[in-house]
Design a protein around this motif. Structure first.
Motif, PDB file in Angstrom:
ATOM      1  N   SER A 260      48.595  39.541  27.959  1.00 54.75           N
ATOM      2  CA  SER A 260      48.071  38.943  29.193  1.00 54.75           C
ATOM      3  C   SER A 260      48.357  37.452  29.140  1.00 54.75           C
ATOM      4  CB  SER A 260      46.571  39.219  29.294  1.00 54.75           C
ATOM      5  OG  SER A 260      45.885  38.557  28.241  1.00 54.75           O
ATOM      6  N   HIS A 267      38.721  35.983  26.539  1.00 49.04           N
ATOM      7  CA  HIS A 267      38.731  37.212  25.749  1.00 49.04           C
ATOM      8  C   HIS A 267      37.500  37.284  24.847  1.00 49.04           C
ATOM      9  CE1 HIS A 267      43.387  37.908  26.080  1.00 49.04           C
ATOM     10  NE2 HIS A 267      42.786  37.745  27.245  1.00 49.04           N
ATOM     11  N   THR A 270      34.452  37.970  26.992  1.00 50.00           N
ATOM     12  CA  THR A 270      34.478  39.375  27.429  1.00 50.00           C
ATOM     13  C   THR A 270      33.956  40.285  26.341  1.00 50.00           C
ATOM     14  OG1 THR A 270      36.356  38.987  28.922  1.00 50.00           O
ATOM     15  CG2 THR A 270      35.969  41.256  28.213  1.00 50.00           C
ATOM     16  N   ILE A 282      37.494  44.649  24.320  1.00 51.72           N
ATOM     17  CA  ILE A 282      38.426  44.391  25.415  1.00 51.72           C
ATOM     18  C   ILE A 282      39.661  45.277  25.324  1.00 51.72           C
ATOM     19  CG2 ILE A 282      39.581  42.491  24.211  1.00 51.72           C
ATOM     20  CD1 ILE A 282      39.757  41.026  26.897  1.00 51.72           C
ATOM     21  N   HIS A 285      39.238  48.684  27.003  1.00 50.00           N
ATOM     22  CA  HIS A 285      39.211  48.663  28.468  1.00 50.00           C
ATOM     23  C   HIS A 285      40.548  48.219  29.064  1.00 50.00           C
ATOM     24  CE1 HIS A 285      34.792  49.226  28.881  1.00 50.00           C
ATOM     25  NE2 HIS A 285      34.791  48.689  27.661  1.00 50.00           N
ATOM     26  N   PHE A 286      41.252  47.344  28.328  1.00 54.06           N
ATOM     27  CA  PHE A 286      42.526  46.808  28.832  1.00 54.06           C
ATOM     28  C   PHE A 286      43.549  46.822  27.694  1.00 54.06           C
ATOM     29  CE2 PHE A 286      39.060  44.809  31.165  1.00 54.06           C
ATOM     30  CZ  PHE A 286      39.396  45.120  32.481  1.00 54.06           C
ATOM     31  N   TRP A 293      48.734  44.980  32.522  1.00 56.22           N
ATOM     32  CA  TRP A 293      48.056  43.763  32.085  1.00 56.22           C
ATOM     33  C   TRP A 293      49.034  42.713  31.555  1.00 56.22           C
ATOM     34  CZ3 TRP A 293      44.496  45.223  34.790  1.00 56.22           C
ATOM     35  CH2 TRP A 293      43.888  46.477  34.684  1.00 56.22           C
ATOM     36  N   SER A 298      43.137  36.664  32.728  1.00 60.75           N
ATOM     37  CA  SER A 298      42.047  37.251  31.954  1.00 60.75           C
ATOM     38  C   SER A 298      40.710  37.196  32.671  1.00 60.75           C
ATOM     39  CB  SER A 298      41.931  36.562  30.591  1.00 60.75           C
ATOM     40  OG  SER A 298      43.086  36.813  29.815  1.00 60.75           O
ATOM     41  N   PHE A 301      39.381  40.589  33.354  1.00 58.44           N
ATOM     42  CA  PHE A 301      38.769  41.279  32.222  1.00 58.44           C
ATOM     43  C   PHE A 301      37.289  40.907  32.125  1.00 58.44           C
ATOM     44  CE2 PHE A 301      43.131  40.713  29.923  1.00 58.44           C
ATOM     45  CZ  PHE A 301      43.710  41.586  30.833  1.00 58.44           C
ATOM     46  N   HIS A 304      35.184  42.370  34.893  1.00 56.07           N
ATOM     47  CA  HIS A 304      34.917  43.784  34.616  1.00 56.07           C
ATOM     48  C   HIS A 304      33.728  43.920  33.666  1.00 56.07           C
ATOM     49  CE1 HIS A 304      35.748  48.030  33.795  1.00 56.07           C
ATOM     50  NE2 HIS A 304      35.697  47.755  32.493  1.00 56.07           N
TER      51      HIS A 304
END
Length: 383
Positions: A260, A267, A270, A282, A285-286, A293, A298, A301, A304
């Protein structure tokens, strides 16, 4: 019979998400519908309570209302308006003088509010609890504002709405098949004068996950449970990449390598939020193997993770981040980074901390090979 409370609980409540219709979701350990019904059962101005349900939910209804002294439920229709009409038709044999029509998704109506509505019916044909609009109203075209809407004389309608039974039954029969969003509108269309009574801010309609969390806070008397999550991330510094930290472009000769945009701050935050709700990390999920991505911002992310926290009933209270690097200097960009991070999180800037430190030229960060960030996120939940 003087007065019957008719609770409308035939909807799906899909905006709240989950497998259960929202009226059957737990609210501090008890079904929302049960809490709503209990606001009327035993009230001195209410003689009986009947619930309008989706016939497919009868088992859920029986479980949620076990032990409560209720009239037998009645099946609703395809719309709220039709469900109310069917509920009113079911009361014909009882012939109450008054009926209070209330949404199952408003579990916090106080006894005082119910009494205000019922009392108004002693002199009026219909009573509508409402609150004046105090916020500035904007008309929108897409994502842009297109002018103000005058708020003078505007009110926010609530339930329970009270009516003389015979009059509102006749009104619903006359307006069958319409698209009215509440019963006061049905009454007004039939020429019934509707009187306003004072509503309550706490008499909220639960529509979104954040509403459920707020209702739990109110029911819990302000008591909260706290959870903390820890996040950590690191990326190498490389040529020909922009350096993005906390969503801010930092002028520097190198940037961070990653699938990303490699924003170590976002990050780490998240992962901290995901950790507080035990929702993995993370990468789950991604996954970096997913081409969607590649070079992604970010911020999505982090948004989310914030959404998952809200669905779990959590309220993000604060975030604290420490950035580890020798260069560039973070100080000149700290305010912009805090403001951007706060905007993504939906927090006041005063609840977002960003600090930076070096490792005294030790390790990979000390050698200028990369940048690391660690974050702590604190969330509160209703007790």
């Amino acid at each position: 019979m003087r007065c019957v409370a008719l609770i409308v609980a035939a909807g799906r409540g899909e905006r709240l998400g989950g497998d259960l219709p929202k009226q059957f979701l737990p609210l501090l350990g008890r079904p929302m519908l049960r809490r709503t019904i209990e606001r009327f059962l035993g009230h001195p101005s209410v003689d009986a309570v009947r619930v309008v349900i989706d016939g497919r939910h009868e088992e859920l209804y029986r479980t949620a209302t076990a032990g409560l002294a209720l009239l037998e439920p009645v099946a609703g229709g395809a719309s709220r308006q039709e469900s109310v009409r069917l509920g009113l038709e079911s009361l014909v044999e009882l012939a109450p003088g008054q009926v209070l029509i209330h949404d199952a998704a408003r579990p916090l109506a106080s006894a005082a509010l119910v009494e205000r509505v019922a009392s108004m019916l002693r002199t009026a044909d219909a009573a509508l609890p409402a609150l004046p609009v105090v916020d500035t109203l904007k008309r929108a075209e897409g994502a842009r504002t297109a002018g103000d809407v005058p708020r003078d004389g505007l009110w926010r309608a609530q339930t329970p709405q009270g009516f003389r039974f015979a009059a509102i039954l006749a009104a619903h029969r006359a307006q069958a098949g319409g698209a009215f969003t509440d019963d006061a509108a049905v009454a007004a269309a039939a020429g019934i004068e509707v009187s306003l009574v004072e509503g309550e801010e706490d008499n909220m309609k639960i529509t979104h996950p954040a509403d459920l969390a707020r209702a739990e806070r109110l029911l819990g008397g302000g008591q909260r449970r706290w959870r903390t999550g820890l996040g950590f991330d690191v990326h190498r510094l490389v040529e020909d990449r922009p350096l993005i930290l906390a969503g801010v472009h930092i002028p520097f000769e190198r940037g961070l390598a990653g699938h990303s945009d490699a924003d170590v701050v976002l990050h780490a935050v998240t992962d901290a939020i995901l950790g507080a709700i035990a929702a993995g990390d993370i990468g789950q999920h991604f996954p970096p193997s997913d081409p969607r991505w590649k070079d992604a911002d970010s911020a999505q992310f982090l948004e989310h993770a914030v959404g998952l926290a809200a669905e779990a009933g959590g309220a993000l209270e604060n975030v604290d981040v420490t950035i580890l690097c020798e260069r560039p200097k973070i100080g000149p960009h700290r305010d912009a980074m805090r403001e951007r991070l706060a905007a993504i999180l939906g927090l006041p800037v005063g609840r977002v901390g960003i600090k930076a430190t070096t490792t005294e030229q030790l390790g990979f960060t000390g050698r200028g090979e990369g940048i690391a960030a660690q974050a702590v996120a604190t969330l509160s939940f209703a007790a």
